[in-house]
Design a protein around this motif. Sequence first.
Motif, PDB file in Angstrom:
ATOM      1  N   PHE A  17      -0.637  23.048 -17.926  1.00  0.00           N
ATOM      2  CA  PHE A  17      -0.405  23.796 -16.691  1.00  0.00           C
ATOM      3  C   PHE A  17      -1.391  24.939 -16.606  1.00  0.00           C
ATOM      4  N   ASN A  18      -2.037  25.073 -15.464  1.00  0.00           N
ATOM      5  CA  ASN A  18      -2.991  26.142 -15.224  1.00  0.00           C
ATOM      6  C   ASN A  18      -2.413  27.055 -14.143  1.00  0.00           C
ATOM      7  N   THR A  19      -1.998  28.245 -14.545  1.00  0.00           N
ATOM      8  CA  THR A  19      -1.335  29.158 -13.614  1.00  0.00           C
ATOM      9  C   THR A  19      -2.213  29.509 -12.422  1.00  0.00           C
ATOM     10  N   GLN A  20      -3.475  29.881 -12.688  1.00  0.00           N
ATOM     11  CA  GLN A  20      -4.346  30.290 -11.589  1.00  0.00           C
ATOM     12  C   GLN A  20      -4.627  29.136 -10.636  1.00  0.00           C
ATOM     13  N   GLN A  21      -4.800  27.945 -11.197  1.00  0.00           N
ATOM     14  CA  GLN A  21      -5.033  26.770 -10.353  1.00  0.00           C
ATOM     15  C   GLN A  21      -3.815  26.499  -9.471  1.00  0.00           C
ATOM     16  N   PHE A  22      -2.624  26.677 -10.039  1.00  0.00           N
ATOM     17  CA  PHE A  22      -1.388  26.496  -9.281  1.00  0.00           C
ATOM     18  C   PHE A  22      -1.333  27.480  -8.109  1.00  0.00           C
ATOM     19  N   LEU A  23      -1.728  28.721  -8.363  1.00  0.00           N
ATOM     20  CA  LEU A  23      -1.648  29.768  -7.341  1.00  0.00           C
ATOM     21  C   LEU A  23      -2.783  29.692  -6.324  1.00  0.00           C
ATOM     22  N   ASP A  24      -3.849  28.975  -6.662  1.00  0.00           N
ATOM     23  CA  ASP A  24      -5.001  28.897  -5.767  1.00  0.00           C
ATOM     24  C   ASP A  24      -5.006  27.664  -4.874  1.00  0.00           C
ATOM     25  N   SER A  25      -4.046  26.762  -5.062  1.00  0.00           N
ATOM     26  CA  SER A  25      -4.090  25.511  -4.308  1.00  0.00           C
ATOM     27  C   SER A  25      -2.718  25.103  -3.785  1.00  0.00           C
ATOM     28  N   ALA A  26      -2.731  24.256  -2.761  1.00  0.00           N
ATOM     29  CA  ALA A  26      -1.483  23.723  -2.204  1.00  0.00           C
ATOM     30  C   ALA A  26      -0.995  22.576  -3.087  1.00  0.00           C
ATOM     31  N   GLY A  27       0.260  22.212  -2.919  1.00  0.00           N
ATOM     32  CA  GLY A  27       0.826  21.123  -3.705  1.00  0.00           C
ATOM     33  C   GLY A  27       2.249  20.855  -3.286  1.00  0.00           C
ATOM     34  N   VAL A  28       3.027  20.307  -4.219  1.00  0.00           N
ATOM     35  CA  VAL A  28       4.422  20.009  -3.939  1.00  0.00           C
ATOM     36  C   VAL A  28       5.195  21.302  -3.682  1.00  0.00           C
ATOM     37  N   ALA A  29       5.852  21.369  -2.541  1.00  0.00           N
ATOM     38  CA  ALA A  29       6.696  22.521  -2.171  1.00  0.00           C
ATOM     39  C   ALA A  29       5.930  23.837  -2.105  1.00  0.00           C
ATOM     40  N   ARG A  30       4.642  23.759  -1.841  1.00  0.00           N
ATOM     41  CA  ARG A  30       3.864  24.972  -1.624  1.00  0.00           C
ATOM     42  C   ARG A  30       2.684  24.650  -0.704  1.00  0.00           C
ATOM     43  N   LYS A  31       2.345  25.606   0.148  1.00  0.00           N
ATOM     44  CA  LYS A  31       1.246  25.400   1.094  1.00  0.00           C
ATOM     45  C   LYS A  31       0.458  26.685   1.264  1.00  0.00           C
ATOM     46  N   VAL A  32      -0.788  26.547   1.664  1.00  0.00           N
ATOM     47  CA  VAL A  32      -1.647  27.702   1.922  1.00  0.00           C
ATOM     48  C   VAL A  32      -1.572  28.034   3.403  1.00  0.00           C
ATOM     49  N   MET A 113       9.535  27.717  -6.924  1.00  0.00           N
ATOM     50  CA  MET A 113       9.269  28.942  -7.680  1.00  0.00           C
ATOM     51  C   MET A 113      10.212  29.040  -8.883  1.00  0.00           C
ATOM     52  N   VAL A 114      11.486  28.751  -8.659  1.00  0.00           N
ATOM     53  CA  VAL A 114      12.470  28.793  -9.743  1.00  0.00           C
ATOM     54  C   VAL A 114      12.126  27.758 -10.810  1.00  0.00           C
ATOM     55  N   ARG A 115      11.739  26.553 -10.376  1.00  0.00           N
ATOM     56  CA  ARG A 115      11.408  25.484 -11.321  1.00  0.00           C
ATOM     57  C   ARG A 115      10.242  25.876 -12.216  1.00  0.00           C
ATOM     58  N   VAL A 116       9.173  26.393 -11.609  1.00  0.00           N
ATOM     59  CA  VAL A 116       7.980  26.740 -12.381  1.00  0.00           C
ATOM     60  C   VAL A 116       8.256  27.932 -13.302  1.00  0.00           C
ATOM     61  N   LEU A 117       9.038  28.879 -12.854  1.00  0.00           N
ATOM     62  CA  LEU A 117       9.381  30.021 -13.701  1.00  0.00           C
ATOM     63  C   LEU A 117      10.122  29.580 -14.963  1.00  0.00           C
ATOM     64  N   HIS A 118      10.987  28.577 -14.817  1.00  0.00           N
ATOM     65  CA  HIS A 118      11.741  28.079 -15.971  1.00  0.00           C
ATOM     66  C   HIS A 118      10.906  27.168 -16.862  1.00  0.00           C
ATOM     67  N   ALA A 119       9.970  26.428 -16.270  1.00  0.00           N
ATOM     68  CA  ALA A 119       9.251  25.397 -17.019  1.00  0.00           C
ATOM     69  C   ALA A 119       7.958  25.879 -17.656  1.00  0.00           C
ATOM     70  N   GLU A 120       7.319  26.861 -17.040  1.00  0.00           N
ATOM     71  CA  GLU A 120       5.987  27.269 -17.495  1.00  0.00           C
ATOM     72  C   GLU A 120       5.988  28.728 -17.951  1.00  0.00           C
ATOM     73  N   HIS A 121       5.842  28.919 -19.266  1.00  0.00           N
ATOM     74  CA  HIS A 121       5.907  30.264 -19.835  1.00  0.00           C
ATOM     75  C   HIS A 121       4.757  31.150 -19.350  1.00  0.00           C
ATOM     76  N   GLU A 122       3.576  30.578 -19.231  1.00  0.00           N
ATOM     77  CA  GLU A 122       2.420  31.367 -18.796  1.00  0.00           C
ATOM     78  C   GLU A 122       2.652  31.933 -17.394  1.00  0.00           C
ATOM     79  N   PHE A 123       3.208  31.096 -16.529  1.00  0.00           N
ATOM     80  CA  PHE A 123       3.471  31.531 -15.160  1.00  0.00           C
ATOM     81  C   PHE A 123       4.564  32.607 -15.134  1.00  0.00           C
ATOM     82  N   SER A 124       5.640  32.374 -15.882  1.00  0.00           N
ATOM     83  CA  SER A 124       6.733  33.348 -15.891  1.00  0.00           C
ATOM     84  C   SER A 124       6.282  34.678 -16.490  1.00  0.00           C
ATOM     85  N   ASP A 125       5.405  34.637 -17.509  1.00  0.00           N
ATOM     86  CA  ASP A 125       4.864  35.872 -18.088  1.00  0.00           C
ATOM     87  C   ASP A 125       4.071  36.653 -17.046  1.00  0.00           C
TER      88      ASP A 125
END
Length: 225
Positions: A17-32, A113-125
């Motif tokens: 999981f790449n936190t910055q890539q997640f925040l820089d792009s659209a995907g499932v349940a997120r849009k720019v 947001m809740v899913r990623v916070l629980h699943a990805e430590h780097e993102f939650s940090d």
Amino acid sequence: MVPNRPKRAKVASKVLFNTQQFLDSAGVARKVAEFKKKETIFSQGDACRSVFYIQKGGVRLSVVNESGKEAVVAVLGPGDFVGEGCLAGQPIRIGTATAVAPTTALVIEKSEMVRVLHAEHEFSDRFITFMLARNIRIEEDLVDQLFNSSEKRLARTLLLLARYGKEDKLQRVLPRVSQEMLAEMVGTTRSRVNFFMNKFRKLGFIKYNGGLQIDNSLLSVVLHE
């Protein structure tokens, strides 16, 4: 007869999981989403269903009381989250978010947001670090309002808008910020803001060159006893 070779166990490979890539792009349940200057991102009283991550531009958070008086409570920039109250069970927005410049934001649905916070430590940090810094800023704002002069409060506000202290995010030239908005943020009158802005300009702390340019020397106003 050749003996059967043991079958190799299939190893499931997990995509890192790449936190910055997640925040820089659209995907499932997120849009720019793109917002024009002065466009409303969400309004006070709207239902809380998503969190916004600011990729580019700036966002002003304001609150209006029952008598119609408006107060600016924060101005956020690239790398900041806004609308995170939905994660704490906030049913409706308690303030209005408005773009102060052409702004690009990633809109993340609450469930994602809740899913990623629980699943990805780097993102939650990263999110926890942002929230802690935000709480510290709120405490500092309160101390600033209680003990500092309007001149010092204005200098501090300008430095914060310029992202002072964040070397990778320093924004020396600010988008147009009206003196009315600065007065609301500082808690003083527009005439006082105008007086101090002229003073800062004469001392070389700020310049008007294709926008409002902030010099690091403005910090001396905040530190001066």
